[in-house]
Scaffold this active site. Structure first.
Site, short mmCIF file in Angstrom:
data_model
loop_
_atom_site.label_atom_id
_atom_site.label_comp_id
_atom_site.label_asym_id
_atom_site.label_seq_id
_atom_site.Cartn_x
_atom_site.Cartn_y
_atom_site.Cartn_z
CG HIS A 79 -4.68 -5.76 -26.89
ND1 HIS A 79 -4.75 -4.82 -27.88
CD2 HIS A 79 -3.58 -6.51 -27.18
CE1 HIS A 79 -3.76 -4.99 -28.72
NE2 HIS A 79 -3.03 -6.02 -28.31
CD GLU A 80 -2.06 -9.19 -24.78
OE1 GLU A 80 -1.74 -10.11 -25.56
OE2 GLU A 80 -1.65 -8.02 -24.92
CG HIS A 82 -3.41 -10.78 -29.61
ND1 HIS A 82 -3.06 -10.43 -30.89
CD2 HIS A 82 -3.04 -9.72 -28.84
CE1 HIS A 82 -2.53 -9.23 -30.90
NE2 HIS A 82 -2.51 -8.77 -29.66
#
Length: 157
Positions: free
Chosen positions: A67-68, A71
């Site tokens: 998920h990170e 980003h």
């Protein structure tokens, strides 16, 4: 798991899932409380909440890292990296990353007692309950414009 192992895992996941190198720092941040991880826009580093690894295991940790990294890679490419962006959501699906991390088990949480502060109007005796303190020199009664007086502070569980 140590910081070095986390760094290696993030670099490995970045190459396998995204086909791109992760060239910044990944670290555990013990101050994170309500989130599994975060991507820092200025430094491009990734911080991970170690409690998620300890309580929910490596599978959840890998999901948070993916998920990170979504980003991270989208931001560096100048594309939509925020949760609301369609590019971000599409990349999450491509790499099989969760949009939100799981909630930590309840055993770790203590119920917070909430404070309630009571004020009364000097003129009409209207009672006001607030969670935050009110500057009585600036605010007046909404009913009669009278002066507010601090009455008491309660703690409600």
């Amino acid at each position: 798991m140590e910081q070095k192992q986390l760094q290696q895992l993030v670099e490995q996941i970045s190459l396998q899932s995204f086909g791109k190198k992760f060239q910044h720092k990944a670290s555990f941040n013990p101050r994170l409380r309500t989130t599994g991880g975060r991507y820092l826009l200025k430094s491009h580093n990734i911080e991970i909440n170690k409690k998620y690894y300890e309580q929910l295991g490596e599978k959840e940790l890998i999901g948070i890292i993916k998920h990170e990294l979504c980003h991270y890679h989208l931001h560096l490419e100048g594309r939509g990296y925020q949760h609301r962006d369609s590019e971000f959501r599409e990349l999450l699906k491509e790499v099989d990353a969760p949009r939100f991390c799981q909630v930590l088990p309840q055993a770790d949480r203590k119920p917070r007692s909430q404070r309630v502060i009571e004020y009364t109007c000097q003129s009409c005796r209207q009672v006001y309950r607030r969670r935050r303190k009110v500057d009585t020199s600036r605010y007046v009664c909404g009913k009669c414009r009278g002066k507010l007086l601090f009455k008491r502070e309660l703690t409600v569980n």
